[in-house]
Design an enzyme around this catalytic site. Structure first.
Site: not given
Length: 103
Positions: A50-54
């Site tokens: 899960v690319p929470c940085h995006r």
DNA sequence: CGCAGATGGCTAG
DNA sequence: CTAGCCATCTGCG
């Protein structure tokens, strides 16, 4: 299927070099709990999946947590985003609406 | 530009 | 079931 899982799935759909906002995700989930979305990210058990940085704020700020962008997690996010062709300036996305991914 | 209030959902007890 | 938490958003001064 929990609320969080739905959030993660949407995040996974974010293409490389693009970002989205919590509000947008929440809206896509037919809800207004942007906070719950952030909650899911923070607890996200699917670290790299899960690319929470995006996921950023509505105004293009990275956000992060702890109230300020002085956390290490945020810096990590920025570095990743920069690596993915997303320019970040002082914790803010450059050309935010250009890299903003609409579902 | 800075601050306060309003929200929805989750976790823990 | 209740209380507290949170990586937010919006509006107003």
């Amino acid at each position: 299927m929990k609320f969080e899982e739905r959030v993660w799935e949407l995040m996974k759909r974010i293409p490389k070099g693009k970002v989205t906002t919590y509000a947008l995700i929440a809206e896509k989930l037919n809800t207004v709990a942007y906070r719950a979305v952030g909650n899911a990210c923070r607890r996200n058990p699917y670290a790299p999946v899960v690319p929470c940085h995006r996921v950023v704020r509505s105004d293009g700020t990275i956000g992060g947590f702890g109230g300020k962008t002085s956390g290490k997690t945020v810096e990590k996010k920025i570095q990743l985003l920069r690596k993915e062709n997303v320019e970040v300036r002082s914790g803010r996305i450059v050309d935010f609406k250009k890299v903003l991914f609409r579902f």
